[in-house]
Scaffold this motif. Sequence first.
Motif, PDB file in Angstrom:
ATOM      1  N   PHE A 105       1.024  -1.533  -0.205  1.00  0.00           N
ATOM      2  CA  PHE A 105       0.385   0.455   0.138  1.00  0.00           C
ATOM      3  C   PHE A 105       0.910   1.584  -0.037  1.00  0.00           C
ATOM      4  CE2 PHE A 105      -3.337  -3.166   1.552  1.00  0.00           C
ATOM      5  CZ  PHE A 105      -4.184  -2.160  -0.016  1.00  0.00           C
ATOM      6  N   ALA A 160      -1.867  -6.256   1.872  1.00  0.00           N
ATOM      7  CA  ALA A 160      -1.381  -5.826   0.165  1.00  0.00           C
ATOM      8  C   ALA A 160      -2.732  -5.261  -0.450  1.00  0.00           C
ATOM      9  CB  ALA A 160      -0.712  -7.088  -0.077  1.00  0.00           C
ATOM     10  N   PRO A 161      -2.308  -4.784  -1.547  1.00  0.00           N
ATOM     11  CA  PRO A 161      -3.562  -4.282  -2.082  1.00  0.00           C
ATOM     12  C   PRO A 161      -3.433  -5.329  -2.674  1.00  0.00           C
ATOM     13  CG  PRO A 161      -1.673  -3.284  -2.789  1.00  0.00           C
ATOM     14  CD  PRO A 161      -0.872  -3.714  -1.283  1.00  0.00           C
ATOM     15  N   SER A 162      -5.222  -5.181  -3.659  1.00  0.00           N
ATOM     16  CA  SER A 162      -5.649  -6.600  -4.522  1.00  0.00           C
ATOM     17  C   SER A 162      -5.572  -5.709  -5.961  1.00  0.00           C
ATOM     18  CB  SER A 162      -6.816  -6.603  -3.764  1.00  0.00           C
ATOM     19  OG  SER A 162      -7.753  -5.742  -4.549  1.00  0.00           O
ATOM     20  N   GLN A 194      -7.104  -2.863  -6.592  1.00  0.00           N
ATOM     21  CA  GLN A 194      -6.541  -1.779  -5.864  1.00  0.00           C
ATOM     22  C   GLN A 194      -5.377  -1.776  -6.669  1.00  0.00           C
ATOM     23  OE1 GLN A 194      -6.433  -3.423  -1.760  1.00  0.00           O
ATOM     24  NE2 GLN A 194      -8.790  -2.760  -2.250  1.00  0.00           N
ATOM     25  N   GLN A 209     -16.043  -7.840  -9.827  1.00  0.00           N
ATOM     26  CA  GLN A 209     -17.300  -8.244  -8.922  1.00  0.00           C
ATOM     27  C   GLN A 209     -17.082  -7.853  -7.220  1.00  0.00           C
ATOM     28  OE1 GLN A 209     -17.512 -12.483  -9.350  1.00  0.00           O
ATOM     29  NE2 GLN A 209     -18.913 -12.237 -11.152  1.00  0.00           N
ATOM     30  N   THR A 210     -17.685  -8.078  -6.627  1.00  0.00           N
ATOM     31  CA  THR A 210     -18.011  -8.233  -5.575  1.00  0.00           C
ATOM     32  C   THR A 210     -16.935  -9.479  -4.855  1.00  0.00           C
ATOM     33  OG1 THR A 210     -20.086  -7.988  -5.265  1.00  0.00           O
ATOM     34  CG2 THR A 210     -19.471  -7.983  -3.141  1.00  0.00           C
ATOM     35  N   THR A 220     -14.109  -8.471  -4.782  1.00  0.00           N
ATOM     36  CA  THR A 220     -12.264  -8.636  -4.988  1.00  0.00           C
ATOM     37  C   THR A 220     -11.481  -6.775  -4.764  1.00  0.00           C
ATOM     38  OG1 THR A 220     -13.270  -6.810  -6.562  1.00  0.00           O
ATOM     39  CG2 THR A 220     -12.961  -9.206  -7.711  1.00  0.00           C
ATOM     40  N   GLY A 221     -12.452  -6.303  -3.604  1.00  0.00           N
ATOM     41  CA  GLY A 221     -11.861  -5.543  -3.391  1.00  0.00           C
ATOM     42  C   GLY A 221     -11.875  -3.870  -3.450  1.00  0.00           C
ATOM     43  N   LYS A 222     -13.210  -4.080  -4.352  1.00  0.00           N
ATOM     44  CA  LYS A 222     -13.649  -2.777  -6.210  1.00  0.00           C
ATOM     45  C   LYS A 222     -14.204  -1.399  -4.359  1.00  0.00           C
ATOM     46  CE  LYS A 222     -18.323  -4.286  -6.529  1.00  0.00           C
ATOM     47  NZ  LYS A 222     -19.174  -3.773  -6.025  1.00  0.00           N
ATOM     48  N   THR A 223     -14.435  -2.407  -3.322  1.00  0.00           N
ATOM     49  CA  THR A 223     -14.747  -0.558  -3.223  1.00  0.00           C
ATOM     50  C   THR A 223     -13.795  -0.215  -2.634  1.00  0.00           C
ATOM     51  OG1 THR A 223     -16.575  -1.954  -2.444  1.00  0.00           O
ATOM     52  CG2 THR A 223     -16.303   0.105  -0.415  1.00  0.00           C
ATOM     53  N   ALA A 224     -12.884  -0.484  -1.665  1.00  0.00           N
ATOM     54  CA  ALA A 224     -11.798  -0.086  -1.101  1.00  0.00           C
ATOM     55  C   ALA A 224     -10.785   0.664  -2.516  1.00  0.00           C
ATOM     56  CB  ALA A 224     -10.363  -0.608  -0.446  1.00  0.00           C
ATOM     57  N   ASP A 271     -18.552 -12.157   4.093  1.00  0.00           N
ATOM     58  CA  ASP A 271     -16.670 -13.096   4.165  1.00  0.00           C
ATOM     59  C   ASP A 271     -16.959 -14.032   3.836  1.00  0.00           C
ATOM     60  OD1 ASP A 271     -15.692 -10.411   2.867  1.00  0.00           O
ATOM     61  OD2 ASP A 271     -14.672  -9.832   4.904  1.00  0.00           O
TER      62      ASP A 271
HETATM   63  P1  AMP Z   1     -15.356  -5.211  -1.953  1.00  0.00           P
HETATM   64  O1  AMP Z   1     -15.328  -6.054  -3.295  1.00  0.00           O
HETATM   65  O2  AMP Z   1     -15.053  -3.711  -1.714  1.00  0.00           O
HETATM   66  O3  AMP Z   1     -17.085  -5.295  -1.426  1.00  0.00           O
HETATM   67  O4  AMP Z   1     -14.174  -6.703  -0.561  1.00  0.00           O
HETATM   68  C1  AMP Z   1     -14.661  -7.404  -0.454  1.00  0.00           C
HETATM   69  C2  AMP Z   1     -14.138  -7.734   0.619  1.00  0.00           C
HETATM   70  O5  AMP Z   1     -12.258  -7.730   1.263  1.00  0.00           O
HETATM   71  C3  AMP Z   1     -14.756  -6.778   1.770  1.00  0.00           C
HETATM   72  O6  AMP Z   1     -14.809  -7.362   3.422  1.00  0.00           O
HETATM   73  C4  AMP Z   1     -13.106  -5.929   2.204  1.00  0.00           C
HETATM   74  O7  AMP Z   1     -12.810  -5.570   3.668  1.00  0.00           O
HETATM   75  C5  AMP Z   1     -11.694  -6.826   2.087  1.00  0.00           C
HETATM   76  N1  AMP Z   1     -10.884  -6.404   1.108  1.00  0.00           N
HETATM   77  C6  AMP Z   1     -10.765  -5.373   0.954  1.00  0.00           C
HETATM   78  N2  AMP Z   1      -9.173  -5.024   0.358  1.00  0.00           N
HETATM   79  C7  AMP Z   1      -8.165  -5.743   0.777  1.00  0.00           C
HETATM   80  C8  AMP Z   1      -7.296  -5.802   1.305  1.00  0.00           C
HETATM   81  N3  AMP Z   1      -6.325  -4.902   0.500  1.00  0.00           N
HETATM   82  N4  AMP Z   1      -7.012  -7.346   1.591  1.00  0.00           N
HETATM   83  C9  AMP Z   1      -7.667  -7.821   1.925  1.00  0.00           C
HETATM   84  N5  AMP Z   1      -9.426  -7.976   2.659  1.00  0.00           N
HETATM   85  C10 AMP Z   1      -9.514  -6.652   1.465  1.00  0.00           C
END
Ligand code: AMP
Length: 409
Positions: free
Chosen positions: A3, A23-25, A28, A46-47, A49-53, A310
């Motif tokens: 990150f 680490a970033p997905s 990200q 998709q949901t 994958t960590g797309k929200t962050a 999760d």
């Molecule tokens: P999302 O795809 O945004 O719905 O995220 C799915 C899940 O992944 C959520 O519970 C996040 O908290 C988690 N998440 C997001 N980024 C990461 C990351 N870099 N490492 C681990 N988990 C993550």
Amino acid sequence: MQFTDLNLAPGLLKAIADKGYSAPSPIQEQAIPGILAGRDLMAAAQTGTGKTAGFTLPLLQLLSDGAKVQPNQARALILTPTRELAAQVAQSVVDYSKYLPLKSTVVFGGVKINPQMMALRRGVDILVATPGRLLDLYQQNAVRFSQLEVLVLDEADRMLDMGFINDIKKIIALLPKKRQNLLFSATFSDDIRKLAKGLVANPLEVSVSPANSTAERVEQSIYPVDKGRKAALLTKLVQDNNWQQVLIFTRTKHQANKLTTHLGSAGINAAAIHGNKSQNARTKALADFKNGRIKALVATDIAARGLDIDQLPQVVNFELPNVAEDYVHRIGRTGRAGAAGHAISLVCLDEIKELTAIERLIKQTLPRVTVEGYIPVNELPSLPLNTKPYKPKKPKRKMPAQQRSTSVN
Ligand code: AMP
């Protein structure tokens, strides 16, 4: 990549560390630098994958600079298809912005509008919204967009599926022309590309998980069973396997209610989540499911979309969806973030067409598992999958000779 390689502000890095992410997905890694550089983005993700962050972190960083928000204004707008997804995205915004001086709020239908109007009064940096309620608030002068800098469309494919296209167009027409646009969608159908054409300019395109790849991470099987015995078989499976957390999909709200009652009477704590349930009932059901008070959550496709649970161990399709892509969305609820997941489908003879469409889409023939005592009266036709189930042709009925006669004696 770390990150710290992404040029994120210390306050964001601290919030990420609090979350425990190491680490970033991939989404990200790919999206954050482009968004920070001010690019428009089209992301297939998709949901899970960590797309929200992936969009929230750079968005917060961009908003940390710039003008203070004015009353009833929003500097960034995140549109989502469902209330649940809106609430989850809003929570992520709160979590990631906790060390930054930014204000956010969330608005969606099904709850009182007045508290939302109050929350908007002083203006917010980030507004998370479902389309219908946002338009209601606009019509009541509770929100204005002249300060808007960034628009995010989250799960755009689902917004189109749910018939929000006109609302989205209306909202876009209210926004300043000069703005950054981020579009997230599980798939890029023709309709999404059409929407994108009028929305994003010279976008960075990233793709991390094509619609069907979830299918490869999830162990899937088909349980052939007669329609009338599905509920009994499901009860047996929950009990025999001692499933503690199972998400069950039905096609209709009525079926979701009926099945919930059936499971309850068999001693399995269950709750239904669908469009006819109040927002409070849905929130409670989801919370009870997450903390283990209920074992089985019975959901329709629309209600389940965007549920962030999760590493759900088990998904059951009590009925197959009409649209094959929904199968992929459904089983995407399990086996997230690389964890092993299991998805089973109870399939009766009426559902052969749907099963065939799904197996074509995921390019797999799913294993059939029969359970003693539940073997269907008529076996599901076996391969080749594209052969239609045998239906005897009706013999052409010949009219009796006397009726063919035209004489009217
Ligand atoms: P999302 O795809 O945004 O719905 O995220 C799915 C899940 O992944 C959520 O519970 C996040 O908290 C988690 N998440 C997001 N980024 C990461 C990351 N870099 N490492 C681990 N988990 C993550």
